[in-house]
Design a protein around this motif. Structure first.
Motif, PDB file in Angstrom:
ATOM      1  N   ASP A 132      -8.047  -6.056   4.756  1.00  0.00           N
ATOM      2  CA  ASP A 132      -8.335  -5.254   3.571  1.00  0.00           C
ATOM      3  C   ASP A 132      -9.646  -5.747   2.997  1.00  0.00           C
ATOM      4  OD1 ASP A 132      -6.799  -3.506   1.216  1.00  0.00           O
ATOM      5  OD2 ASP A 132      -8.248  -4.961   0.462  1.00  0.00           O
ATOM      6  N   CYS A 181       0.018  -0.403  -4.734  1.00  0.00           N
ATOM      7  CA  CYS A 181      -1.390   0.031  -4.785  1.00  0.00           C
ATOM      8  C   CYS A 181      -1.524   1.402  -5.448  1.00  0.00           C
ATOM      9  CB  CYS A 181      -1.977   0.069  -3.385  1.00  0.00           C
ATOM     10  SG  CYS A 181      -2.058  -1.553  -2.609  1.00  0.00           S
ATOM     11  N   ILE A 225       0.885  -6.297  -5.040  1.00  0.00           N
ATOM     12  CA  ILE A 225      -0.305  -6.077  -4.218  1.00  0.00           C
ATOM     13  C   ILE A 225      -0.735  -7.394  -3.567  1.00  0.00           C
ATOM     14  CG2 ILE A 225      -2.695  -5.284  -4.224  1.00  0.00           C
ATOM     15  CD1 ILE A 225      -1.957  -3.755  -6.854  1.00  0.00           C
ATOM     16  N   VAL A 226      -1.042  -7.327  -2.304  1.00  0.00           N
ATOM     17  CA  VAL A 226      -1.283  -8.524  -1.491  1.00  0.00           C
ATOM     18  C   VAL A 226      -2.196  -9.540  -2.189  1.00  0.00           C
ATOM     19  CG1 VAL A 226      -3.052  -7.273  -0.134  1.00  0.00           C
ATOM     20  CG2 VAL A 226      -2.034  -9.349   0.782  1.00  0.00           C
ATOM     21  N   HIS A 227      -3.319  -9.098  -2.740  1.00  0.00           N
ATOM     22  CA  HIS A 227      -4.269 -10.058  -3.316  1.00  0.00           C
ATOM     23  C   HIS A 227      -3.763 -10.642  -4.634  1.00  0.00           C
ATOM     24  CE1 HIS A 227      -6.618  -8.255  -0.262  1.00  0.00           C
ATOM     25  NE2 HIS A 227      -6.784  -7.118  -0.906  1.00  0.00           N
ATOM     26  N   SER A 268      -3.871  -1.671  -9.864  1.00  0.00           N
ATOM     27  CA  SER A 268      -4.645  -2.099  -8.684  1.00  0.00           C
ATOM     28  C   SER A 268      -4.921  -3.601  -8.681  1.00  0.00           C
ATOM     29  CB  SER A 268      -5.966  -1.335  -8.544  1.00  0.00           C
ATOM     30  OG  SER A 268      -6.986  -1.952  -9.305  1.00  0.00           O
ATOM     31  N   CYS A 269      -5.426  -4.071  -7.530  1.00  0.00           N
ATOM     32  CA  CYS A 269      -5.755  -5.492  -7.420  1.00  0.00           C
ATOM     33  C   CYS A 269      -6.984  -5.836  -8.229  1.00  0.00           C
ATOM     34  CB  CYS A 269      -5.960  -5.874  -5.952  1.00  0.00           C
ATOM     35  SG  CYS A 269      -7.282  -4.965  -5.148  1.00  0.00           S
ATOM     36  N   CYS A 328      -4.699   3.745  -6.486  1.00  0.00           N
ATOM     37  CA  CYS A 328      -5.958   3.140  -6.042  1.00  0.00           C
ATOM     38  C   CYS A 328      -6.369   3.750  -4.716  1.00  0.00           C
ATOM     39  CB  CYS A 328      -5.830   1.633  -5.912  1.00  0.00           C
ATOM     40  SG  CYS A 328      -7.307   0.883  -5.241  1.00  0.00           S
ATOM     41  N   VAL A 329      -5.414   3.942  -3.815  1.00  0.00           N
ATOM     42  CA  VAL A 329      -5.767   4.431  -2.475  1.00  0.00           C
ATOM     43  C   VAL A 329      -4.967   5.685  -2.107  1.00  0.00           C
ATOM     44  CG1 VAL A 329      -4.176   2.851  -1.316  1.00  0.00           C
ATOM     45  CG2 VAL A 329      -6.159   3.675  -0.068  1.00  0.00           C
ATOM     46  N   HIS A 371       0.805  -1.227   0.000  1.00  0.00           N
ATOM     47  CA  HIS A 371       0.000   0.000   0.000  1.00  0.00           C
ATOM     48  C   HIS A 371       0.839   1.279   0.000  1.00  0.00           C
ATOM     49  CE1 HIS A 371      -3.344  -2.643   0.780  1.00  0.00           C
ATOM     50  NE2 HIS A 371      -4.189  -1.630   0.889  1.00  0.00           N
ATOM     51  N   ARG A 382     -10.822   9.919  -2.762  1.00  0.00           N
ATOM     52  CA  ARG A 382     -10.097   8.646  -2.609  1.00  0.00           C
ATOM     53  C   ARG A 382      -8.745   8.676  -3.335  1.00  0.00           C
ATOM     54  NH1 ARG A 382     -10.083   2.974  -0.596  1.00  0.00           N
ATOM     55  NH2 ARG A 382      -9.051   1.799  -2.211  1.00  0.00           N
ATOM     56  N   ASN A 407     -10.999   0.430  -7.988  1.00  0.00           N
ATOM     57  CA  ASN A 407     -12.298  -0.066  -7.530  1.00  0.00           C
ATOM     58  C   ASN A 407     -13.148   0.931  -6.762  1.00  0.00           C
ATOM     59  OD1 ASN A 407     -10.832  -0.111  -4.990  1.00  0.00           O
ATOM     60  ND2 ASN A 407      -9.856  -1.929  -5.850  1.00  0.00           N
ATOM     61  N   HIS A 443     -10.888  -5.805   0.121  1.00  0.00           N
ATOM     62  CA  HIS A 443     -10.900  -6.495  -1.183  1.00  0.00           C
ATOM     63  C   HIS A 443     -10.323  -7.903  -1.127  1.00  0.00           C
ATOM     64  CE1 HIS A 443     -11.550  -2.331  -2.574  1.00  0.00           C
ATOM     65  NE2 HIS A 443     -12.374  -2.958  -3.377  1.00  0.00           N
TER      66      HIS A 443
END
Ligand code: SF4
Lengths: 458, 199
Positions: free
Chosen positions: A129, A400, A108-110, A339-340, A403-404, A64, A428, A422, A131
């Motif tokens: 998270d 990320c 990204i983690v996912h 992004s994820c 995205c954030v 992130h 955001r 997303n 997502h």
């Protein structure tokens, strides 16, 4: 008696016990950590003198807060340093595998948890998270938790969770070329509303879902949280197996994979959609449910219900839009592909196919941020980065990012952005940023045209 | 965690739909590891510059509502990111009760875990409470968790329900982590009994 849904099968296999308050104590096979939400939990644990119980079921990655600037280093974004240090140190002390900023698997983690085989079909997965439902595309019960939940899982490897009702979302039909899982997901969010599946676990099924490539399934499950679902699942099948195989994940565990829902499974709610002829979708407001076809005009708030109308008016004011205004042709300042949701290889391929040998319109800042180093390497091997660079996109490091916007990168105030991420919430992507969510193909088309565009015309 | 039984305090009306956790706690406020959670609450709405210059029109900056401990909101409150910082920001500001048409699930769990009471009521009731709060800025509402009742500043009463487990946790102010540790024996038994080959 009716059969079981996929969700119920996995849930029941992980139920440690039923708790007096009506919750189930759910065993967690994999607990995924990253710096932003986990550093605080790890610190609180240390201060309380508690131990991580199952480091072997825990896994950590930096994503992130990392700068995605080409050639990044710790000095690229100093506020991340204490977070990264805390995560690295706690991971080392506890014996948790840690994928740091310079690790060849970083991302990204996912995205990384799937492509490295950390998460497999049939598992329960928790991560701080929202997502995390992305990973349900593998046929896993994967869900987002808060910091208190992170602490509990670290200390016990289980978590009390209320068993949610299960909703079947059946999607039939086929997607035209260029129209992709992102368009499908945005369409479903628009139809179901931001709370359409509130409190539910969603199982996606139907011919359109079966036909989705694995990476599209991740996109679809990723976005289920935007219509309120905490869990989203797709039954694993041949496509799942071959994607995992191609990723180099050992398929030996496949004998333990869960099967799809029984034919007579009971669902607490059902929705069915036919998506033949679906057009590319794009959001016009400040919530993912405020979405329409790219060929549509901005709706008139007066045509919506009372509560929705007030929200829509506020959204149009923030977005600088008028009712009836066509979306196509709206000038765009920023484009974000990553992004994820849409930072995987197939997403970059789809964007590159639209770009071809064209150039980014003058004045547009266009970024490609691969979801992981693995994605970046694969894209580079195909020469995709050259297509983007030649067109005038920035080809950046994985994370990320926009995205954030918590890593020092942001869409400037007042800028209109087309983003493959997303969430288009107010502020955001940066204070005052005006975000339109769309597919990688639509984002690439916007970068080339310099305005919101229909990728089918490219 | 501080137990919550009954609160008598001003209520701030913020009748927007889908108030997300990015709005409650903008992510950039996490840049400081020791951030000021009370100051971070609704920062992008509360401050004209997103950091410190108050927007005089925002409800929590208006006379009477600065000391609000109850917030009244629309549907799908707390949607978006799972960040628990959103609840920490509410609690640090002093908000112990959120009355809304509905809540996003992860937020709701986070709220209860941090001693913030989420009360869901039908839209008409929420709107009536917001009207009363708007008509008398700063006048106290009374939220009684023991009885499950709200009395607005005009004396109108409305009952609410919350599942027993959440109610008990809020009333007792227990920390989840302490309860969790008591379950380790059961978890060990579960692990030992799992068929081999399972993940
Ligand atoms: S890319 Fe966005 S949604 Fe995905 S994990 Fe990162 S911040 Fe969360």
């Amino acid at each position: 008696m009716s059969g079981k849904s996929l969700f119920e099968k996995i849930w029941e296999e992980h139920a440690v016990e039923e708790l007096p308050g009506g919750e189930t104590l759910l065993y967690i096979d994999r607990h995924l950590l990253y710096e932003l939400t986990c550093a605080v939990a790890l610190r609180r644990l240390r201060e309380a003198g508690r131990r991580v119980r199952r480091a072997d079921r825990t896994w950590a990655v930096a994503d992130h807060m990392l700068s995605t600037a080409p050639g990044r280093g710790p000095e690229s974004f100093p506020p991340a340093i204490p977070y990264l240090r805390a995560l690295e140190r706690s991971s080392r002390d506890a014996g948790i595998p840690y994928v740091g900023p310079d690790d060849p698997r970083q991302g990204i983690v996912h995205v990384v948890a799937a492509e490295t085989g950390v998460v497999l079909p049939g598992m329960t997965v928790a991560c701080g998270d929202s997502h995390t439902c992305t990973l349900g595309a593998l046929g896993a019960v994967a869900f987002g938790i808060g910091t208190g939940g992170i602490e509990q899982v670290l200390v016990t490897q289980a978590l009390p969770v209320r068993r949610p009702p299960v909703m079947a979302v059946q999607v039939e039909g086929g997607l035209a070329s260029v129209v992709c899982a992102k368009d499908l997901a945005l369409y479903l969010i628009g139809r179901l509303g931001a709370e359409g599946a509130a409190g539910h676990a969603v199982e996606f099924m139907g011919s359109a879902v079966r036909a989705l490539p694995m990476e599209g399934r991740f996109t679809l499950c990723n976005l289920a949280v935007e219509f309120g679902a905490r869990f989203a699942l797709i039954a694993p099948d041949e496509e799942t197996a071959s994607w995992l195989h191609a990723a180099g994940v050992d398929g030996a565990g496949s004998t333990a994979w869960p099967e799809a829902a029984c034919a007579d499974a009971h669902f607490d709610a059902r929705h069915a959609f036919d998506i033949d002829g679906l057009a590319p979708q794009i959001t016009w407001g400040t919530g993912p449910a405020q979405v329409c076809a790219v060929t549509d005009a901005v709706p008139d708030p007066a045509s919506l219900g009372a509560a929705q109308a007030a929200a829509a008016e506020r959204a149009l004011d923030y977005m600088g839009l008028r009712p009836g205004q066509p979306l196509r042709g709206l000038p765009v300042d920023d484009v974000f592909i990553g992004s994820c949701t849409n930072g995987r290889l197939s997403d970059l391929r789809a964007a590159a196919a639209v770009v071809g040998s064209r150039r980014v319109a003058p004045g547009v800042r266009a970024w490609v941020v691969p979801g992981s180093r693995t994605v970046a390497r694969a894209a580079q091997a195909e020469g995709l980065h050259e297509i983007f660079l030649a067109a005038g996109f920035e080809w950046r490091e994985p994370g990320c990012s926009l995205c954030v916007a918590v890593n020092g990168e942001a869409v400037p105030a007042g800028h209109r952005a087309v983003s493959t991420s997303n969430r288009n919430f107010e502020h955001r992507q940066g204070r005052g940023a005006r975000t339109h969510l769309a597919s990688p193909a639509s984002a690439a088309a916007a970068a080339i045209a310099g305005s919101i565009a229909d990728p089918r015309e490219f | 965690m501080e137990p919550l039984t009954c609160i008598e305090a001003p209520a701030a009306p913020l009748l927007r739909e889908n108030i997300d956790t990015d709005a409650l706690f903008p992510a950039a406020w996490a840049w400081d590891f020791e951030t000021d959670y009370a100051a971070a609450l609704f920062a992008n709405w509360r401050y004209l510059d997103g950091r410190s210059i108050e927007d005089p029109d925002f409800v929590l900056n208006r006379n009477g509502y600065r000391g609000a401990r109850i917030l009244i909101a629309g549907g799908n409150f707390g949607c978006g990111s799972s960040r628990e910082h959103a609840v920490w920001a509410l609690a640090a500001f002093g908000i112990r009760v959120v009355i809304a048409v509905s809540f996003a699930e992860i937020f709701r769990g986070n709220a209860i875990a941090n001693g913030v009471l989420p009360v869901s009521l039908p839209r008409a009731s929420v709107e009536a409470l917001a009207r009363a709060a708007r008509a008398h800025p700063g006048a106290p509402f009374r939220v009684d968790l023991v009885r499950g009742s709200i009395r607005d500043c005009e004396g109108n009463g409305v009952a609410f329900a919350i599942e027993a487990a959440a109610r008990e946790r809020l009333l007792a102010g227990v920390d989840d982590i302490d309860i969790a540790c008591a379950r380790i024996a059961a978890i060990e038994r579960f692990e030992a009994a799992r068929p081999p080959g399972r993940h």
